[in-house]
Scaffold this motif. Structure first.
Motif, PDB file in Angstrom:
ATOM      1  N   ALA B 112       0.898  -1.239  -0.022  1.00 49.09           N
ATOM      2  CA  ALA B 112       0.069  -0.193   0.001  1.00 49.09           C
ATOM      3  C   ALA B 112       0.817   1.221  -0.012  1.00 49.09           C
ATOM      4  N   PRO B 113       0.307   2.366  -0.464  1.00 45.97           N
ATOM      5  CA  PRO B 113       1.285   3.625  -0.547  1.00 45.97           C
ATOM      6  C   PRO B 113       1.459   4.238   0.987  1.00 45.97           C
ATOM      7  N   ASP B 114       0.725   3.948   1.819  1.00 42.26           N
ATOM      8  CA  ASP B 114       0.856   4.533   3.154  1.00 42.26           C
ATOM      9  C   ASP B 114       0.790   3.513   4.277  1.00 42.26           C
ATOM     10  N   LEU B 115       1.272   3.621   5.545  1.00 42.07           N
ATOM     11  CA  LEU B 115       1.247   2.984   6.454  1.00 42.07           C
ATOM     12  C   LEU B 115      -0.095   2.506   6.871  1.00 42.07           C
ATOM     13  N   ALA B 116      -1.260   3.182   6.705  1.00 40.31           N
ATOM     14  CA  ALA B 116      -2.494   2.889   7.372  1.00 40.31           C
ATOM     15  C   ALA B 116      -2.998   1.880   6.162  1.00 40.31           C
ATOM     16  N   GLY B 117      -2.828   2.005   4.875  1.00 43.06           N
ATOM     17  CA  GLY B 117      -3.099   1.090   3.872  1.00 43.06           C
ATOM     18  C   GLY B 117      -2.522  -0.343   4.328  1.00 43.06           C
ATOM     19  N   VAL B 118      -1.053  -0.405   4.466  1.00 38.38           N
ATOM     20  CA  VAL B 118      -0.415  -1.473   4.841  1.00 38.38           C
ATOM     21  C   VAL B 118      -1.078  -2.069   6.260  1.00 38.38           C
ATOM     22  N   ASP B 119      -1.272  -1.368   6.948  1.00 39.99           N
ATOM     23  CA  ASP B 119      -1.750  -1.962   8.323  1.00 39.99           C
ATOM     24  C   ASP B 119      -3.056  -2.671   8.035  1.00 39.99           C
ATOM     25  N   ALA B 120      -4.087  -2.147   7.303  1.00 38.00           N
ATOM     26  CA  ALA B 120      -5.123  -2.574   6.966  1.00 38.00           C
ATOM     27  C   ALA B 120      -5.280  -4.033   6.048  1.00 38.00           C
ATOM     28  N   ALA B 121      -4.430  -4.019   5.222  1.00 35.83           N
ATOM     29  CA  ALA B 121      -3.896  -5.170   4.431  1.00 35.83           C
ATOM     30  C   ALA B 121      -3.364  -6.211   5.082  1.00 35.83           C
ATOM     31  N   VAL B 122      -2.609  -6.116   6.023  1.00 35.40           N
ATOM     32  CA  VAL B 122      -2.157  -7.089   6.864  1.00 35.40           C
ATOM     33  C   VAL B 122      -3.222  -7.536   7.960  1.00 35.40           C
ATOM     34  N   ALA B 123      -3.855  -6.527   8.393  1.00 33.08           N
ATOM     35  CA  ALA B 123      -4.836  -6.973   9.468  1.00 33.08           C
ATOM     36  C   ALA B 123      -5.613  -8.107   8.693  1.00 33.08           C
ATOM     37  N   ALA B 124      -6.213  -7.656   7.283  1.00 36.64           N
ATOM     38  CA  ALA B 124      -7.131  -8.854   6.767  1.00 36.64           C
ATOM     39  C   ALA B 124      -6.441 -10.016   6.474  1.00 36.64           C
ATOM     40  N   VAL B 125      -5.257  -9.945   6.225  1.00 33.77           N
ATOM     41  CA  VAL B 125      -4.515 -11.154   5.884  1.00 33.77           C
ATOM     42  C   VAL B 125      -4.398 -12.216   7.186  1.00 33.77           C
ATOM     43  N   GLU B 126      -4.106 -11.423   8.202  1.00 32.64           N
ATOM     44  CA  GLU B 126      -4.018 -11.891   9.616  1.00 32.64           C
ATOM     45  C   GLU B 126      -5.492 -12.610   9.905  1.00 32.64           C
ATOM     46  N   ARG B 127      -6.510 -11.839   9.778  1.00 37.99           N
ATOM     47  CA  ARG B 127      -7.766 -12.185  10.101  1.00 37.99           C
ATOM     48  C   ARG B 127      -8.084 -13.549   9.435  1.00 37.99           C
ATOM     49  N   ALA B 128      -7.771 -13.605   8.101  1.00 40.17           N
ATOM     50  CA  ALA B 128      -8.192 -14.535   7.247  1.00 40.17           C
ATOM     51  C   ALA B 128      -7.096 -15.938   7.493  1.00 40.17           C
ATOM     52  N   GLY B 129      -5.967 -15.620   8.127  1.00 44.12           N
ATOM     53  CA  GLY B 129      -5.009 -16.667   7.989  1.00 44.12           C
ATOM     54  C   GLY B 129      -4.383 -17.226   7.027  1.00 44.12           C
ATOM     55  N   VAL B 130      -4.563 -16.504   5.870  1.00 40.12           N
ATOM     56  CA  VAL B 130      -3.882 -16.755   4.679  1.00 40.12           C
ATOM     57  C   VAL B 130      -2.434 -16.490   4.534  1.00 40.12           C
ATOM     58  N   VAL B 131      -1.674 -16.993   3.389  1.00 42.61           N
ATOM     59  CA  VAL B 131      -0.479 -16.578   3.240  1.00 42.61           C
ATOM     60  C   VAL B 131      -0.229 -14.990   2.659  1.00 42.61           C
ATOM     61  N   LEU B 132       0.522 -14.206   2.968  1.00 45.19           N
ATOM     62  CA  LEU B 132       0.803 -13.160   2.344  1.00 45.19           C
ATOM     63  C   LEU B 132       2.272 -13.091   1.979  1.00 45.19           C
ATOM     64  N   HIS B 133       2.443 -13.082   0.754  1.00 44.81           N
ATOM     65  CA  HIS B 133       3.922 -13.078   0.284  1.00 44.81           C
ATOM     66  C   HIS B 133       4.068 -11.739  -0.573  1.00 44.81           C
ATOM     67  N   ILE B 134       5.205 -11.011  -0.111  1.00 42.70           N
ATOM     68  CA  ILE B 134       5.536  -9.581  -0.736  1.00 42.70           C
ATOM     69  C   ILE B 134       6.464  -9.873  -1.810  1.00 42.70           C
ATOM     70  N   GLY B 135       6.347  -9.157  -3.032  1.00 42.76           N
ATOM     71  CA  GLY B 135       7.227  -9.397  -4.264  1.00 42.76           C
ATOM     72  C   GLY B 135       8.608  -8.751  -4.058  1.00 42.76           C
ATOM     73  N   PHE B 136       9.277  -9.225  -2.967  1.00 48.95           N
ATOM     74  CA  PHE B 136      10.373  -8.550  -2.806  1.00 48.95           C
ATOM     75  C   PHE B 136      11.629  -9.630  -3.139  1.00 48.95           C
ATOM     76  N   ASN B 137      11.661  -9.547  -4.704  1.00 47.05           N
ATOM     77  CA  ASN B 137      12.169 -10.704  -5.341  1.00 47.05           C
ATOM     78  C   ASN B 137      13.428 -11.126  -5.256  1.00 47.05           C
ATOM     79  N   ARG B 138      14.425 -10.079  -4.690  1.00 42.86           N
ATOM     80  CA  ARG B 138      15.855 -10.163  -4.524  1.00 42.86           C
ATOM     81  C   ARG B 138      16.115 -11.331  -3.617  1.00 42.86           C
ATOM     82  N   ARG B 139      15.179 -11.316  -2.589  1.00 42.89           N
ATOM     83  CA  ARG B 139      15.362 -12.469  -1.630  1.00 42.89           C
ATOM     84  C   ARG B 139      15.743 -13.777  -2.235  1.00 42.89           C
TER      85      ARG B 139
END
Lengths: 367, 367, 367, 367
Positions: B112-139
């Protein structure tokens, strides 16, 4: 041919024999002694060191006479130039005395521990019209001088970024005299000079960070041993210096210049090209341990440049550091120290509020 | 075997066929399409892009159906996971929707472009118990993951210095959407993640410098294109990131980790090992031009890690970036921007005053 | 669009779907399976291997049907091309059968163990007018193909010297079928092809030396495991091949071309760019272990070239090995073996006294 | 302390001043003059050269007296050792004369143009009990000596393969005296010595190939300028030497040693570490142009080893080449020439049918 400088006749021209007095008989004097032995057209008049044994040892190697007092050595016949390799605290006084006597001066860094001392020494040299060569030896290493020449050639285009990595193998021993400015004045001073030498630019502001992670003695003295300095160059380009007082892999000295048209860098020459490979990978030989090995070829080149300047001839090759360069590097060290303390970017003008005319001259800029 | 997540049955186990929905059909989706074609045990359910032609083109390559609306694609049967490759502004909404439907999520940066958006997205993912993979491909590039593994192994000893060099071949085109945080959020965000990934440490303060030297469009937008960020790591070690939006010699991505026992680094793999030498020197082939070529091997490895996580199996190899990593990288970008503006060191706490629990978890730290 | 070849209609044109039969399900077939999975525009009709379990395993990976008898697979509908990955002893018969049925042929080396077999296979292919692609995979590695392109470009001037270094990590296992020509036919055959591919020249005489220093099994079989072959090229230039069946540092494959105007070479790409340095030196990661890892990128490129040739389109990129190349490499292996035995230089004409017209064609020479 | 050798008192011990006579004032004498200037504990008694101007020029540099006739120089007082840098044809006579007078001998290669001359010179030296040092300078280059030390340490295991690449920048000028053995005696003689020095083994058979591709003058003289020599070493290992008289990329001198446990190599040190990169690739500085630059550090080390041997002290560092080494290298050159002519492998015993006792001694073998 001789030229009268302040009543002293200094030989000039390529064939003249120059009389050299060596002030100090410690490690760096020993390094220069190898260059002096091989140099043509000079005569070493004497070696002075308060440590009589050290003076005698070096005098034997150089086939000359030992002195305990440098003042006595300067009174000998035929001293055309001095090489100041003594303790840092003695530099400024010796420069002033030598210059007053019309002798050309090669002075190891620092010229003086503070700006007032530097300004006094530079003024004495300018009054006398003699050569002042500062021992920023890296300028005479082909990897550094080649990079500066590439930058100056225009082939890299406009400078965008500059980075200097500088790591010593280990902290200085407890006996090492700790100067007032710590790591910035003692170690990074070479890197500040390299930044100006390679970029051909002046620095207008610095921002420093540092930590004491290696040596408890440094911490006890309020000093750091890991440091980063961001340099704001006059053109707007940004430079970085990263220093560390510890490196298990040897003495590390690298520079990278990122330009709008091309990018160039220098790395560390290795003692040999040997590589050995097995299932664990391919391993090179270790880096040179420290500066005497790393810059073995730079010291004779540096001496040659000094001797050529004393003889008044055209000097090809890299521009030696002059008084203005010694001053500029010290200003940067002072500014970096202030930035570290105040956790903010420090403009050079804050430190160097009223620079003398020498400081604004462009003589020291490789351009 | 299937596991019920929020009412959706997601196949698990190494042999299950996973249904994948691809949201977005632009450049990065095309890159992932190559990995999807070669991957085993998956079925691409559809491709959605408001640009109908783009959706159709990619759907043909993937042997699947095109959609214009991503919402319609998510209503298809058998979507177990989504790959979010759409415009940045759509990411957060899509993550929330997919998670709400019990789908695992692969999301290109930024979450998300701001922290609020990130926090909302992370919260949704945690509630759902699904995998969230961020495309930091260099890893998933062996040079980066190898370096992180070496650091984590303890063979380097304590971390003293870290340096990341990151240069794009050229500024983004005028059509490229300029995010709110400029270079730090758009380009350096990868480097902030690399710093945490390789060091295994959190950053506690940053100091940034920057300049607009390359692209007038960036300048007009108040952005920079040359930047340096000094990172104060939790252990006291000091990191450096140097970024530039222009590099005539290709896409440059290097990391160096200087430790108390040893030092390790990664440089740029070359497209071939060819060298040609004559009187002008020995010349290599040019670097890879940009990320699609440079990270060609990383993308399939990244997809494999995501698929393995969806299947609930043990994941060997590098730790993928999770929501906390996306948040941490964004915090650093915001702090760097503030430091640039205020010309001083900024503590992370100034930006991230009340971090949620996710931000202090250690999940995302490779240690 | 289809073209009738010997009564079989083979699809042509870039958009046609090609039906592929895979003959053999061993290691090299598994390698090609990865390329087949990712390739567009093909359908794998079946996999045949006398080892039923192996055939089934590979068929599952490829989403196709297993066969025990390759003859049965060739009777399936829609086989446009075959990939021959079977035991070496079966190659020639399979090539002849496939060509007779109008199928294009991709054949792993060797085409046949002796010249008579090679000539028969080549004749069958020429009669049928189908494509014959020999699995000299190195031609599709960017380091090898780049070097050939550099040589062909004229930038190196006239060829003076060529050198190929080729080292396997270890001798083949006891179970490995030992061909009639030993190291020269089995291992150096790739190097003979590389010599012709990179130089663009034919060899007119060879001189070989060898020793059994590594593997007692090789010695017991009258074979060597260390070898050197001097190549007299048509232009007068001199080539060198050095082979060894053992290398503790991994799979080593290098080529150097010394020309009158410039010199070019290729070395070994590394699995990652990681380096670690301490007081013992700087160590890279180990080389790739063997050919599946080293040539991971070459196999898909090779398949793509074969498919393009089957479709009758223009093939950009490196010239694939054809029947004449298979023959020329085998002739060199036979000549090298004779030179080793007789301790003298052997002219190619001694071995290849009455070459068929194919052998003198220049098709296979990259020029 | 002095020791009487054949009626001459030669100073011994580390502190003695040695009197050195330099025979010859050409290019190689000029190179040694730099080392002599910097060396401690010696006195250059005089320089002799039939070219009066050359003798005077070098005498000035060395601060000594010029002679036209070397016989006159040998009659001067205090000549303890001679450095023979004269025309090749004069070497043997000068060695015999100097040894007869009890002088230690440093002799540039070749000791003599034929085996009879070598045997006579070696016999004279053995009779006199003086030091004979052959100017195979590469032994004192750290890349070569390091490789020999690594091989001798056992870390590479058993030797399997050895390769030496040796390329001069350009053919010798028309005025250069062409010796009887051509390229093998004149250029490859150094490589033959390196093969023995690095491997620590004797060669038992050779097989050579060559061509005249570069220099019409060489062809007119029946000589070659591109050559390959396969060496059969006593252990069964196989060595390769590849030579060329032309190299646009500079003076190329590499060695690779492939062992059963590990593999090691040396490449070419560069004049600086500078690299410049842009869209065409990354380009190093060119190699050193020729041997005076490439071996600049080897010459002083070589002189130091000679002086230490004259003083009778323990010599650490690489083993200098002695008379047996000069003989062995010449035998290999003769054998290679015969192999080239007869297009077959030549056993060393064919050339060296009745070696004197010196030839079978192991003194010269670094093991």
């Amino acid at each position: 041919m001789t030229t009268a400088i302040n009543g002293n006749s200094v030989p000039t021209g390529p064939s003249a024999t120059l009389g050299i007095a060596v002030l100090g008989a410690g490690r760096i004097a020993g390094i220069h002694a190898r260059s002096l032995r091989a140099a043509a057209g000079i005569r070493v008049v004497g070696v002075a060191d308060p440590d009589r044994a050290a003076a005698e040892h070096l005098a034997t190697i150089l086939g000359t006479r030992p002195h305990e007092r440098w003042e006595a050595l300067l009174e000998e016949e035929g001293v055309d130039a001095v090489m100041i390799c003594s303790a840092s605290s003695a530099h400024a006084e010796q420069v002033v005395a030598a210059a007053a006597g019309g002798r050309h001066v090669f002075c190891e860094k620092p010229l003086a521990p503070d700006l007032a001392g530097v300004d006094a020494a530079v003024a004495a040299v300018e009054r006398a019209g003699v050569v002042l060569h500062i021992g920023f030896n890296r300028r005479f290493d082909p990897s550094f001088s080649g990079l500066a020449a590439t930058m100056a050639s225009g082939r890299l285009g406009r400078l965008l970024q500059l980075r200097i990595t500088s790591r010593d193998p280990e902290p200085p021993p407890p006996s090492y005299p700790r100067g007032p400015g710590g790591l910035f004045s003692d170690m990074a001073i070479h890197d500040f000079d390299v930044a100006r030498f390679v970029s051909g630019e002046e620095v207008v502001a610095v921002s420093a960070a540092g930590a004491n992670l290696v040596d408890p003695l440094a911490g006890a003295a309020g000093d750091i041993d890991v440091a980063t300095v961001t340099l704001h160059l006059a053109s707007g380009a940004i430079g970085l210096i990263e220093c560390c007082r510890q490196s298990t892999y040897g003495y590390d000295q690298r520079v990278e210049v990122h330009g709008s048209d091309a990018t160039a860098w220098s790395t560390n020459p290795l003692p040999s090209t040997n590589v050995m490979a097995d299932g664990a990978g391919a391993v090179t030989v270790p880096l040179h341990r420290f500066f005497p090995e790393r810059y073995e070829q730079a010291y004779p080149a540096e001496l040659a440049a000094f001797l050529a300047a004393c003889r008044g001839g055209e000097v090809s090759g890299p521009a030696p550091a002059r008084g203005t360069d010694a001053r500029a590097a010290l200003v940067l060290a002072i500014a970096a120290q202030r930035s570290l303390t105040e956790r903010r970017t420090v403009a050079i003008g804050e430190v160097d509020g009223a620079p003398g005319p020498a400081a604004t001259a462009t003589e020291g800029v490789a351009s």
